[in-house]
Design a protein around this motif. Structure first.
Motif, PDB file in Angstrom:
ATOM      1  N   LYS A  27       0.841  -1.208   0.000  1.00 34.25           N
ATOM      2  CA  LYS A  27       0.000   0.000   0.000  1.00 34.25           C
ATOM      3  C   LYS A  27       0.875   1.256   0.000  1.00 34.25           C
ATOM      4  N   THR A  28       1.999   1.200   0.697  1.00 30.18           N
ATOM      5  CA  THR A  28       2.943   2.315   0.703  1.00 30.18           C
ATOM      6  C   THR A  28       3.473   2.558  -0.703  1.00 30.18           C
ATOM      7  N   LEU A  29       3.882   1.493  -1.383  1.00 32.58           N
ATOM      8  CA  LEU A  29       4.385   1.614  -2.753  1.00 32.58           C
ATOM      9  C   LEU A  29       3.305   2.164  -3.680  1.00 32.58           C
ATOM     10  N   GLU A  30       2.091   1.655  -3.568  1.00 33.31           N
ATOM     11  CA  GLU A  30       0.991   2.153  -4.403  1.00 33.31           C
ATOM     12  C   GLU A  30       0.783   3.651  -4.180  1.00 33.31           C
ATOM     13  N   HIS A  31       0.865   4.072  -2.931  1.00 32.61           N
ATOM     14  CA  HIS A  31       0.683   5.492  -2.640  1.00 32.61           C
ATOM     15  C   HIS A  31       1.828   6.307  -3.240  1.00 32.61           C
ATOM     16  N   GLU A  32       3.050   5.838  -3.112  1.00 36.21           N
ATOM     17  CA  GLU A  32       4.188   6.563  -3.686  1.00 36.21           C
ATOM     18  C   GLU A  32       4.103   6.619  -5.205  1.00 36.21           C
ATOM     19  N   GLN A  33       3.581   5.576  -5.824  1.00 35.25           N
ATOM     20  CA  GLN A  33       3.394   5.604  -7.274  1.00 35.25           C
ATOM     21  C   GLN A  33       2.342   6.642  -7.658  1.00 35.25           C
ATOM     22  N   PHE A  34       1.305   6.791  -6.842  1.00 35.41           N
ATOM     23  CA  PHE A  34       0.306   7.844  -7.041  1.00 35.41           C
ATOM     24  C   PHE A  34       0.965   9.224  -6.953  1.00 35.41           C
ATOM     25  N   ILE A  35       1.827   9.415  -5.956  1.00 26.63           N
ATOM     26  CA  ILE A  35       2.527  10.696  -5.794  1.00 26.63           C
ATOM     27  C   ILE A  35       3.463  10.935  -6.982  1.00 26.63           C
ATOM     28  N   THR A  36       4.139   9.894  -7.437  1.00 21.87           N
ATOM     29  CA  THR A  36       5.016  10.021  -8.603  1.00 21.87           C
ATOM     30  C   THR A  36       4.223  10.501  -9.817  1.00 21.87           C
ATOM     31  N   ARG A  37       3.068   9.885 -10.062  1.00 16.73           N
ATOM     32  CA  ARG A  37       2.233  10.319 -11.195  1.00 16.73           C
ATOM     33  C   ARG A  37       1.824  11.783 -11.034  1.00 16.73           C
ATOM     34  N   TRP A  54      13.799  18.080  -8.459  1.00 15.49           N
ATOM     35  CA  TRP A  54      14.188  17.478  -7.181  1.00 15.49           C
ATOM     36  C   TRP A  54      13.172  16.404  -6.789  1.00 15.49           C
ATOM     37  N   TYR A  55      11.889  16.704  -6.981  1.00 10.54           N
ATOM     38  CA  TYR A  55      10.829  15.750  -6.633  1.00 10.54           C
ATOM     39  C   TYR A  55      10.844  14.533  -7.552  1.00 10.54           C
ATOM     40  N   VAL A  56      11.127  14.741  -8.819  1.00 15.03           N
ATOM     41  CA  VAL A  56      11.218  13.619  -9.756  1.00 15.03           C
ATOM     42  C   VAL A  56      12.259  12.631  -9.242  1.00 15.03           C
ATOM     43  N   ASN A  57      13.422  13.132  -8.872  1.00 16.72           N
ATOM     44  CA  ASN A  57      14.491  12.269  -8.361  1.00 16.72           C
ATOM     45  C   ASN A  57      14.143  11.679  -7.008  1.00 16.72           C
ATOM     46  N   GLU A  58      13.493  12.442  -6.155  1.00 18.99           N
ATOM     47  CA  GLU A  58      13.095  11.960  -4.831  1.00 18.99           C
ATOM     48  C   GLU A  58      12.128  10.784  -4.952  1.00 18.99           C
ATOM     49  N   GLN A  59      11.223  10.856  -5.916  1.00 18.74           N
ATOM     50  CA  GLN A  59      10.248   9.770  -6.072  1.00 18.74           C
ATOM     51  C   GLN A  59      10.901   8.479  -6.539  1.00 18.74           C
ATOM     52  N   ILE A  60      11.973   8.573  -7.299  1.00 16.27           N
ATOM     53  CA  ILE A  60      12.722   7.365  -7.676  1.00 16.27           C
ATOM     54  C   ILE A  60      13.227   6.689  -6.407  1.00 16.27           C
ATOM     55  N   GLU A  61      13.795   7.482  -5.499  1.00 19.12           N
ATOM     56  CA  GLU A  61      14.308   6.959  -4.232  1.00 19.12           C
ATOM     57  C   GLU A  61      13.185   6.382  -3.370  1.00 19.12           C
ATOM     58  N   GLU A  62      12.062   7.079  -3.301  1.00 22.40           N
ATOM     59  CA  GLU A  62      10.932   6.618  -2.478  1.00 22.40           C
ATOM     60  C   GLU A  62      10.460   5.237  -2.939  1.00 22.40           C
ATOM     61  N   GLU A  63      10.253   5.094  -4.234  1.00 23.90           N
ATOM     62  CA  GLU A  63       9.772   3.813  -4.756  1.00 23.90           C
ATOM     63  C   GLU A  63      10.826   2.713  -4.601  1.00 23.90           C
ATOM     64  N   GLU A  64      12.084   3.056  -4.776  1.00 24.61           N
ATOM     65  CA  GLU A  64      13.162   2.078  -4.606  1.00 24.61           C
ATOM     66  C   GLU A  64      13.194   1.562  -3.164  1.00 24.61           C
TER      67      GLU A  64
END
Length: 172
Positions: free
Chosen positions: A89-99, A122-132
């Motif tokens: 669910k955390t990953l799904e939420h982060e993918q929503f934020i990435t979109r 900065w956020y584009v790169n941060e979301q890569i880290e979040e999902e990873e």
């Protein structure tokens, strides 16, 4: 100076980031109630990160002379299932934020708002880290399976997460 479309979209993103913080606080409480203090700690650190993300947007609007319009934050769920289900669910939420971040970038490009586009990278790169990070924990939880000893070790590992470094206004 931001146009109205960009200002409204960033205000919406502030709300999404604050909801993220609220969601992870609920996950921290849930983890604590389930006897997983390391998971609870990991999510508390995530609360801090999401609040920093929201405040970066808040500060950007202020620096651009735009209006910050805080909106009601939706109530998060309070039940999250197993640790694996919770991190899915955390990953799904982060993918929503990435979109959502990608949509902001698309809007900035369409509006020829080069300053906002640069800010959003900065956020584009941060979301890569979040999902990873989420994918790494999901992989570990799949390895752990139903092994209580391994879950205990993973809980101890998650307890070692360090808080985010304080950001200066306009940076990080």
């Amino acid at each position: 100076m931001l146009n109205e479309k960009m200002e409204e979209a960033i205000n919406e993103q502030i709300n999404k980031e604050m909801y993220s913080s609220y969601l992870y606080l609920a996950m921290s409480a849930y983890s604590s109630a389930k006897g997983l203090p390391g998971f609870a700690h990991w999510f508390r650190i995530q609360v801090e990160e999401e609040t920093i993300h929201a405040m970066k947007f808040f500060d950007y609007l202020n620096r651009q002379g735009a209006n910050v319009k805080l909106k009601e934050i939706q109530e998060p769920p309070m039940e999250f299932g197993t640790p694996l289900e919770m991190f899915k669910k955390t990953l799904e939420h982060e993918q929503f934020i990435t979109r959502s971040i990608h949509e902001l970038v698309d809007l900035a490009i369409a509006e020829k708002d080069h300053a906002t586009n640069a800010f959003l990278q900065w956020y584009v790169n941060e979301q890569i880290e979040e999902e990873e990070n989420d994918n790494d924990i999901i992989a570990k939880l799949k390895l752990v399976g139903d092994n209580v000893n391994s879950l205990y070790m993973l809980d101890n590992e998650l307890a070692q997460r360090l808080p985010p470094q304080p950001a200066t206004q306009g940076n990080a």
